[in-house]
Scaffold this motif. Structure first.
Motif, short mmCIF file in Angstrom:
data_model
loop_
_atom_site.label_atom_id
_atom_site.label_comp_id
_atom_site.label_asym_id
_atom_site.label_seq_id
_atom_site.Cartn_x
_atom_site.Cartn_y
_atom_site.Cartn_z
N ASN A 69 28.84 -16.65 55.50
CA ASN A 69 29.50 -15.35 55.50
C ASN A 69 28.76 -14.43 56.46
OD1 ASN A 69 30.88 -13.04 54.96
ND2 ASN A 69 30.57 -13.07 52.76
N ASP A 70 29.15 -14.51 57.74
CA ASP A 70 28.52 -13.66 58.76
C ASP A 70 29.59 -13.14 59.71
OD1 ASP A 70 29.14 -15.85 60.37
OD2 ASP A 70 27.07 -16.39 60.81
N ALA A 71 29.15 -12.41 60.72
CA ALA A 71 30.09 -11.79 61.67
C ALA A 71 30.88 -12.83 62.45
CB ALA A 71 29.34 -10.87 62.63
N GLY A 72 30.28 -13.96 62.78
CA GLY A 72 30.98 -15.01 63.51
C GLY A 72 32.12 -15.60 62.69
N THR A 73 31.86 -15.83 61.41
CA THR A 73 32.90 -16.34 60.52
C THR A 73 34.02 -15.32 60.37
OG1 THR A 73 31.30 -17.69 59.32
CG2 THR A 73 33.36 -17.18 58.18
N ALA A 74 33.66 -14.05 60.20
CA ALA A 74 34.67 -13.00 60.08
C ALA A 74 35.54 -12.94 61.33
CB ALA A 74 33.99 -11.65 59.83
N GLY A 75 34.95 -13.11 62.50
CA GLY A 75 35.71 -13.11 63.74
C GLY A 75 36.67 -14.29 63.84
N ASP A 102 32.88 -8.65 51.17
CA ASP A 102 33.10 -7.83 49.98
C ASP A 102 31.73 -7.37 49.47
OD1 ASP A 102 33.61 -6.72 47.48
OD2 ASP A 102 35.02 -8.30 46.91
N PRO A 103 31.48 -6.06 49.35
CA PRO A 103 30.17 -5.59 48.90
C PRO A 103 29.85 -5.99 47.46
CG PRO A 103 31.69 -3.75 49.13
CD PRO A 103 32.39 -4.96 49.65
N GLN A 104 30.85 -6.35 46.68
CA GLN A 104 30.62 -6.72 45.29
C GLN A 104 30.50 -8.21 45.06
OE1 GLN A 104 33.70 -4.79 43.06
NE2 GLN A 104 32.98 -2.75 43.59
N ASP A 105 30.84 -9.03 46.06
CA ASP A 105 30.76 -10.48 45.92
C ASP A 105 30.48 -11.09 47.29
OD1 ASP A 105 31.03 -13.18 45.43
OD2 ASP A 105 32.91 -12.99 44.33
N ARG A 106 29.26 -11.57 47.47
CA ARG A 106 28.85 -12.10 48.78
C ARG A 106 29.61 -13.36 49.19
NH1 ARG A 106 23.77 -11.30 51.00
NH2 ARG A 106 23.68 -13.54 51.27
N ARG A 107 30.29 -14.00 48.25
CA ARG A 107 31.05 -15.21 48.56
C ARG A 107 32.47 -14.90 49.03
NH1 ARG A 107 31.11 -17.66 42.98
NH2 ARG A 107 31.36 -15.45 42.63
N ARG A 108 32.83 -13.65 49.09
CA ARG A 108 34.21 -13.28 49.40
C ARG A 108 34.28 -12.39 50.64
NH1 ARG A 108 37.35 -10.65 44.57
NH2 ARG A 108 35.76 -9.07 44.87
N LEU A 109 35.26 -12.69 51.48
CA LEU A 109 35.60 -11.83 52.60
C LEU A 109 36.92 -11.15 52.28
CD1 LEU A 109 34.88 -14.05 55.73
CD2 LEU A 109 33.80 -11.90 55.18
N VAL A 127 45.49 -6.44 51.88
CA VAL A 127 44.13 -6.97 51.80
C VAL A 127 44.19 -8.30 51.06
CG1 VAL A 127 41.78 -6.60 50.98
CG2 VAL A 127 43.09 -4.67 51.85
N TYR A 128 43.76 -9.34 51.76
CA TYR A 128 43.79 -10.70 51.23
C TYR A 128 42.36 -11.15 50.96
CZ TYR A 128 45.08 -15.66 50.98
OH TYR A 128 45.29 -16.95 50.57
N PRO A 129 42.01 -11.44 49.71
CA PRO A 129 40.65 -11.90 49.43
C PRO A 129 40.51 -13.38 49.80
CG PRO A 129 41.90 -11.76 47.40
CD PRO A 129 42.79 -11.26 48.50
N PHE A 130 39.43 -13.72 50.51
CA PHE A 130 39.19 -15.11 50.92
C PHE A 130 37.80 -15.49 50.46
CE2 PHE A 130 37.76 -18.25 54.07
CZ PHE A 130 38.71 -19.23 53.82
N TYR A 131 37.73 -16.55 49.67
CA TYR A 131 36.46 -16.98 49.08
C TYR A 131 35.81 -18.07 49.92
CZ TYR A 131 37.81 -14.29 45.04
OH TYR A 131 38.16 -13.26 44.22
N LEU A 132 34.56 -17.87 50.23
CA LEU A 132 33.75 -18.86 50.92
C LEU A 132 32.94 -19.59 49.85
CD1 LEU A 132 32.52 -16.57 53.80
CD2 LEU A 132 34.16 -18.44 54.02
N ALA A 133 32.86 -20.91 49.96
CA ALA A 133 32.12 -21.69 48.95
C ALA A 133 30.65 -21.65 49.24
CB ALA A 133 32.63 -23.12 48.93
#
Length: 133
Positions: A69-75, A102-109, A127-133
């Motif tokens: 979960n970093d800027a590259g993944t978000a891009g 997501d500031p409340q869950d580090r596994r979610r964008l 706003v679509y929540p996307f969960y990173l494992a």
């Protein structure tokens, strides 16, 4: 047709999740904006290869599910969402796509999609929540 709205371009479709109405038929949505919003959710929620008769349908964000979960993944997610919506949802113009942690869950964008419906020029935000494992 006084008071009726023509949804010719936006169309009608099944309500998701699929269910039945009081007459045991499939529930349908005749709200054009809701139909477009549901279509966006279906595109983002479908990984390419899931649909047998349309193997290229969907969005490639599911290939990113195990990334950091970093800027590259978000891009990469923003680009993939923009490309999928441009290809599969002709009723809209994508204005902006942002993916932020997501500031409340580090596994979610949180994928924020700003779009405009072409036939009405109405602007919407999803706003679509996307969960990173």
């Amino acid at each position: 047709m006084t008071g009726a709205v023509n949804h010719g371009f936006l169309g009608t479709g099944w309500v998701f999740p699929v269910g039945h109405d009081s007459e045991q038929g499939i529930r349908l949505s005749d709200d054009g904006a809701a139909t477009v919003r549901q279509s966006i959710g279906l595109i983002l929620g479908t990984a390419p290869g899931e649909r047998v008769m349309r193997p290229d349908f969907g969005c490639g964000i599911h290939d990113i599910v195990f990334d950091v979960n970093d800027a590259g993944t978000a891009g990469r997610i923003s680009r993939s969402v923009r490309e999928a919506l441009a290809r599969w949802e002709p009723r809209i113009d994508v204005l902006d796509v942002y993916a932020v942690p997501d500031p409340q869950d580090r596994r979610r964008l949180l994928i924020e999609i700003n779009y405009q419906v072409r036939s009405t020029n109405s602007r919407f935000n999803l706003v679509y929540p996307f969960y990173l494992a």
